[in-house]
Design a protein around this motif. Structure first.
Motif, PDB file in Angstrom:
ATOM      1  N   PHE A 290       0.851  -1.155  -0.106  1.00  0.00           N
ATOM      2  CA  PHE A 290       0.140   0.090  -0.001  1.00  0.00           C
ATOM      3  C   PHE A 290       0.837   1.314  -0.100  1.00  0.00           C
ATOM      4  N   LEU A 291       0.662   2.235  -1.006  1.00  0.00           N
ATOM      5  CA  LEU A 291       1.363   3.462  -1.192  1.00  0.00           C
ATOM      6  C   LEU A 291       0.594   4.543  -1.462  1.00  0.00           C
ATOM      7  N   ASP A 292       0.688   5.556  -0.376  1.00  0.00           N
ATOM      8  CA  ASP A 292      -0.533   6.785  -0.683  1.00  0.00           C
ATOM      9  C   ASP A 292       0.345   8.033  -0.547  1.00  0.00           C
ATOM     10  N   PHE A 293       0.571   8.605  -1.702  1.00  0.00           N
ATOM     11  CA  PHE A 293       1.493  10.114  -1.611  1.00  0.00           C
ATOM     12  C   PHE A 293       0.629  11.218  -2.246  1.00  0.00           C
ATOM     13  N   SER A 294      -0.761  10.789  -2.137  1.00  0.00           N
ATOM     14  CA  SER A 294      -1.539  11.796  -2.755  1.00  0.00           C
ATOM     15  C   SER A 294      -1.595  13.155  -1.948  1.00  0.00           C
ATOM     16  N   SER A 295      -1.839  14.252  -2.613  1.00  0.00           N
ATOM     17  CA  SER A 295      -2.200  15.515  -2.055  1.00  0.00           C
ATOM     18  C   SER A 295      -0.750  16.027  -1.516  1.00  0.00           C
ATOM     19  N   ASN A 296       0.311  16.074  -2.045  1.00  0.00           N
ATOM     20  CA  ASN A 296       1.665  16.499  -1.806  1.00  0.00           C
ATOM     21  C   ASN A 296       2.025  17.323  -2.832  1.00  0.00           C
ATOM     22  N   PHE A 297       3.298  17.614  -3.038  1.00  0.00           N
ATOM     23  CA  PHE A 297       3.887  18.466  -4.049  1.00  0.00           C
ATOM     24  C   PHE A 297       5.096  17.811  -4.823  1.00  0.00           C
ATOM     25  N   LEU A 298       4.664  16.552  -5.322  1.00  0.00           N
ATOM     26  CA  LEU A 298       5.563  15.768  -6.086  1.00  0.00           C
ATOM     27  C   LEU A 298       5.705  16.181  -7.450  1.00  0.00           C
ATOM     28  N   THR A 299       6.711  16.116  -8.150  1.00  0.00           N
ATOM     29  CA  THR A 299       7.032  16.523  -9.339  1.00  0.00           C
ATOM     30  C   THR A 299       7.486  15.515 -10.301  1.00  0.00           C
ATOM     31  N   GLY A 300       7.412  15.723 -11.640  1.00  0.00           N
ATOM     32  CA  GLY A 300       8.285  14.919 -12.697  1.00  0.00           C
ATOM     33  C   GLY A 300       7.435  13.894 -12.965  1.00  0.00           C
TER      34      GLY A 300
ATOM     35  N   GLN B  50      -0.556  -3.669  -3.909  1.00  0.00           N
ATOM     36  CA  GLN B  50      -2.271  -3.621  -4.347  1.00  0.00           C
ATOM     37  C   GLN B  50      -2.842  -2.113  -4.413  1.00  0.00           C
ATOM     38  N   SER B  51      -2.202  -1.221  -3.691  1.00  0.00           N
ATOM     39  CA  SER B  51      -2.960   0.029  -3.747  1.00  0.00           C
ATOM     40  C   SER B  51      -1.878   1.215  -4.147  1.00  0.00           C
ATOM     41  N   LEU B  52      -2.131   1.887  -5.220  1.00  0.00           N
ATOM     42  CA  LEU B  52      -1.114   2.885  -5.364  1.00  0.00           C
ATOM     43  C   LEU B  52      -1.800   4.265  -5.453  1.00  0.00           C
ATOM     44  N   PHE B  53      -1.678   5.286  -4.698  1.00  0.00           N
ATOM     45  CA  PHE B  53      -2.432   6.511  -4.791  1.00  0.00           C
ATOM     46  C   PHE B  53      -1.406   7.951  -4.895  1.00  0.00           C
ATOM     47  N   LEU B  54      -1.481   8.533  -5.890  1.00  0.00           N
ATOM     48  CA  LEU B  54      -0.581   9.807  -6.273  1.00  0.00           C
ATOM     49  C   LEU B  54      -1.338  10.891  -6.640  1.00  0.00           C
ATOM     50  N   SER B  55      -2.522  10.879  -6.416  1.00  0.00           N
ATOM     51  CA  SER B  55      -3.507  11.918  -6.984  1.00  0.00           C
ATOM     52  C   SER B  55      -3.061  13.308  -6.365  1.00  0.00           C
ATOM     53  N   SER B  56      -3.648  14.360  -6.967  1.00  0.00           N
ATOM     54  CA  SER B  56      -3.360  15.927  -6.401  1.00  0.00           C
ATOM     55  C   SER B  56      -1.917  16.287  -6.123  1.00  0.00           C
ATOM     56  N   ASN B  57      -0.985  15.934  -7.201  1.00  0.00           N
ATOM     57  CA  ASN B  57       0.365  16.119  -7.085  1.00  0.00           C
ATOM     58  C   ASN B  57       0.690  17.004  -8.375  1.00  0.00           C
ATOM     59  N   HIS B  58       1.887  17.402  -8.673  1.00  0.00           N
ATOM     60  CA  HIS B  58       2.394  17.822 -10.005  1.00  0.00           C
ATOM     61  C   HIS B  58       3.070  17.132 -10.886  1.00  0.00           C
TER      62      HIS B  58
ATOM     63  N   LEU C  18      -4.636   8.186  -9.795  1.00  0.00           N
ATOM     64  CA  LEU C  18      -3.515   9.219 -10.506  1.00  0.00           C
ATOM     65  C   LEU C  18      -4.124  10.463 -10.773  1.00  0.00           C
ATOM     66  N   SER C  19      -5.498  10.788 -10.163  1.00  0.00           N
ATOM     67  CA  SER C  19      -6.135  11.928 -10.512  1.00  0.00           C
ATOM     68  C   SER C  19      -5.414  13.258 -10.076  1.00  0.00           C
TER      69      SER C  19
END
Length: 851
Positions: free
Chosen positions: A351-361, A374-382, A402-403
């Protein structure tokens, strides 16, 4: 020979004893069996119940869930967890006859809101008692604290059942249960501070969502045997971590303090918690960077730091080599994701959730090393670039978010077969919807809205039989709506809004469908509203606005008992909305029929049945949303016209009560019954053919924020009572036939000329036409609410003043006539005579209106 006989007799005696003891171990005492059978008959059971094996022909010690003492035959353990028991648990249950019980598990049954019996204290030998998730409610009796031998006590509840302690009984419980090893209380109303003293044997303390308040005693962190501490979801509880080494440091493996009030941040003393496997301090208002000692927690497997204000490079977290769950959502972490390709570090990650941060690239092109993810959340970044196909090849992937990024290019084909949730909305993705995505047999949520997707919606989408949310809004999709969408039995949300879909809505909505939200607005749909919508008994939102539908008002929608939002704006609807006593629409909160061809009188009975609008939701003190689908990962947004603006509501509060019937051909009067809709926030009846007066009853709309009656044929004065509308922010009465003085005071002092322009008979501020009286202020009228005596006296005084005024005026007038005749100025006198007559007539009319 005698010696041999003696040995034989001894062996025979021993074998008999063994056989007798063996037989005893399988014999159940009659009174125990009877008590158990009586208990069984107190409840209804299902076809899979453990209790089906309980019958008189079998020794009760061999019944499922029953364990006996092998020597005495007494029942000592009863495991009835999830046995399908249904019915009231009686306070004098036969269960309390089993006085030798040591372990009792009643969890996972349905006891219909039963009270916890004080007779549990008769089971004085209990060491384990589990009453969890069995719909017990009410006061937890103080007698429970007499079970002094308890090692484990578990009471976990769920809405709407809420067991609770009387004041001081929780403290009494902890004081008396000195042998306690585990205490599990979840959604139990404790509503107190945490006592200073606990059992020194305590290994697990779980007090989740228990309304605790005050300051957590530091002694809790120094319980030497403590392995698991969970005080989460107690926002009124203040926690201050020890700044030095904790006594529990060596043993503590689980620490959950999410949604509590943590002060002082993460201290360096955390570095001593080297046995810690799970750490959850999400939603604790923490800020700053991660302290270096935290990196000493090399055994950490689950780390939840989400919903705080923490910062620093995201790559630091790869130091935790044993992580399988990591959530850093909604913080201020930055950096890029190149470390995700370090396969040997992330092999075990689930499980990995990095959503709603300031990630780039971009996302690294090769993330195939995360074979257990099983779960990957990277939504609301750049994040940008294309979505790597390696993500869609992860063999166990179930959830992908990835929204709200800047991803472009086509959506890759899916090779994984385990997907349950896919959210790629709010990017710049293009091309068709991948065919492989429509073959996911477990897919429950598909959200692809706010992209540049093109092509048609293939009918094979209906093969997704487990789909609950389908959100394809705001793309460039074309073609017709697949007929089969209304037959998807599990679908809750169907959002195809703001595309280029055409043709008629031929979808057949089957009986028993689960649809709550249907949004087809912003397309090129023609024809009529399908009557099969009447089968959507759960429907709360129906938005067909901004199409080319050509139909009369679908009055049959009144049969939908849960409809809250009806939006038919900007179509070609026509004809009258016939008045009828059979209108329902009792739950409607937003109705928007604007920009159509509706005609005839405004239907009074329609307003009469808007029951939900007759409640001022502000008084409830709670914020609730219409068709709140957050648990389904969908937000019900809506574009409304209010306060003269087009606004998009990202979530529609139940207090957003709006009527918009503007830009039609409605005639007749504005019904005063609208004044009963006291929850109304926006009323827009502009650009119709309405006439008559503005009802004074509108002053009852105490929370009204926007009132637009412009471009009609409304006449008469603006009711003075409307000055009491203190919430009114926007008023537009322009281009009517209104006359008289504009009310003054409160909100009316804030409105500009544009609110009144096009009404030549209006006077007073902010218009340049003077309204008379001192400095342009209207003369005072009789105050509202005076009693009959005061009103009579006032009327007499007022008439006396009038007679005196007109008497004096008559004398002066006759004198002027004599002078003018004697000086022979008939033309001047004629003009003066007309003007004087006008003044007298106007004053008389005003006086009659006041009295």
């Amino acid at each position: 020979m005698g010696y041999v006989k003696l040995v034989f007799l001894m062996l025979f005696s021993l074998l008999c004893q063994l056989a007798f003891c063996s037989s005893l171990s399988h014999l159940c005492l009659k009174d125990q069996a009877l008590a158990l059978l009586q208990f069984k008959h107190e409840f209804a059971t299902d076809d899979y119940s453990t209790l089906l094996s309980w019958n008189r022909s079998i020794d009760c010690c061999s019944w499922d869930g029953v364990h006996c003492d092998k020597m005495t035959g007494q029942v000592t353990e009863l495991n009835l967890a999830e046995c399908g028991l249904q019915g009231k648990f009686h306070s004098n249950s036969s269960l309390f006859k089993l006085s030798n019980l040591k372990r009792l598990d009643l969890s996972g049954n349905y006891f219909s809101g039963s009270l916890i019996s004080p007779k549990f204290d008769e089971l004085s030998s209990l060491t384990h008692l589990d009453l969890s998730s069995s719909s017990f409610t009410g006061l937890i009796p103080a007698e429970i604290s007499r079970l002094s031998k308890l090692h484990v006590l578990s009471i976990k509840s769920y809405y709407p059942y809420e067991p609770r302690f009387e004041p001081h009984n929780f403290e009494l419980l902890l004081k008396n249960l000195t042998q306690l090893r585990e205490l599990h209380l979840i959604s139990v109303n404790i509503s107190s501070t945490i006592p200073l003293k606990f059992s020194s044997y305590l290994t697990t303390l779980q007090l989740l969502n228990t309304q605790l308040y005050g300051i957590l005693p530091e002694s809790v962190f120094h319980l030497s045997n403590l392995e698991s501490l969970d005080l989460s979801d107690n926002p009124q509880l203040t926690v201050r971590f020890p700044t030095t080494k904790w006594n529990s440091s060596a043993s503590l493996m689980e620490l959950d303090l999410s949604i509590v009030n943590v002060t002082g941040g993460i201290p360096e003393s955390f570095g001593h918690l080297t046995s810690l496997r799970t750490l959850d301090i999400a939603s604790c208002n923490l800020s700053g960077s991660i302290p270096k000692p935290l990196w000493n927690l090399t055994n950490i497997e689950k780390l939840f730091l989400g919903d705080n204000h923490l910062e620093g490079p995201i790559s630091d977290f790869f130091r935790f080599g044993k992580l399988n769950w990591l959530s850093l959502r909604n913080n201020n972490f930055n950096g890029q994701l190149e470390f995700l390709s370090f396969n040997r570090i992330w092999t075990q990650l689930e499980f990995l959730d990095f959503s709603s941060n300031f990630l780039t690239g971009p996302i690294p092109s090769n993330v195939s090393g995360m074979q257990n993810l099983q779960s990957l959340f990277l939504s609301s970044n750049h994040l940008n670039g294309t979505i790597p196909s390696s993500i869609f090849s992860l063999p166990l992937l179930e959830q992908l978010g990835l929204s709200d990024n800047h991803f472009s290019g086509n959506i890759p084909e899916f090779k994984a077969k385990t997907l349950h949730r896919v959210s790629l909305k709010q990017n710049q993705l293009q091309g068709p919807i991948p065919k492989s995505l429509l073959n996911q047999q477990r897919l429950g949520f598909l959200l692809l809205s706010q992209n540049n997707l093109s092509g048609q919606i293939a009918s094979t989408i209906c093969n997704l039989t487990t789909l609950a949310v389908l959100d394809l809004g705001s793309n460039n999709l074309e073609g017709t709506i697949p007929l089969c969408l209304g037959e998807m039995s599990r679908l809750w949300v169907l959002d195809l809004s703001n595309n280029s879909l055409s043709g008629t809505i031929n979808t057949t909505f089957s009986i028993g469908n689960q649809l709550v939200v249907i949004k087809f607005d912003g397309n090129k749909l023609e024809g009529k509203v399908p009557q099969s919508l009447i089968n959507s008994k759960y429907l709360a939102v129906l938005d067909l606005g901004n199409n080319q539908l050509n139909d009369t008002f679908p009055i049959w929608l009144r049969a939908l008992p849960n409809l809250k939002i009806l939006r038919l704006r900007s179509n070609k609807f026509f004809g009258p909305i016939k008045d009828s006593l059979t209108y329902k629409f009792a739950r409607i909160r937003i109705i928007d029929l604007s920009s159509n061809g509706f005609s005839g009188d405004l239907p009074v009975s329609l307003f009469e049945n808007f029951e939900a609008m007759k409640i001022n939701g502000e008084k409830s003190g709670t914020r609730e949303y219409v068709a709140d689908m957050h648990e389904l990962y969908y937000t019900n947004s809506l574009v409304v016209t209010t306060k003269g603006l087009e606004l998009e509501l990202p979530g529609v509060l139940t207090t957003n009560i709006i009527i918009n019937l503007s830009n039609n051909r409605f005639e007749g009067h504005i019904p005063g019954i609208i004044g009963d809709l006291i929850g109304l926030r926006t009323l827009n009846l502009s650009h119709n053919r309405l006439e008559g007066h503005i009802p004074a009853a509108l002053h009852q709309l105490s929370v009204l924020e926007s009132l637009d009656l412009s471009s009609n044929k409304i006449s008469g004065e603006i009711p003075q009572q409307l000055a009491s509308l203190t919430s009114l922010e926007v008023l537009n009465l322009s281009h009517n036939h209104l006359v008289g003085c504009i009310p003054k005071g409160k909100q009316f002092d804030t409105f500009e000329n544009s609110s009144y322009q096009g009404n030549d008979g209006l006077r007073g501020l902010p218009l340049s036409k003077d309204c008379g009286g001192d400095e342009g202020v209207p003369k005072a009228t009789t105050p509202v609410g005076v009693d009959e005596g005061e009103e009579g006296d006032s009327a007499i005084i007022s008439w006396q003043a009038v007679l005196m005024g007109y008497g004096c005026g008559l004398v002066i007038g006759l004198s002027i006539i004599y002078i003018m005749l004697s000086t022979q100025y008939p033309a001047w006198f004629s003009r003066m005579d007309v003007k004087l007559e006008h003044i007298i007539t106007t004053r008389m009319k005003r006086h009659k209106k006041r009295h």
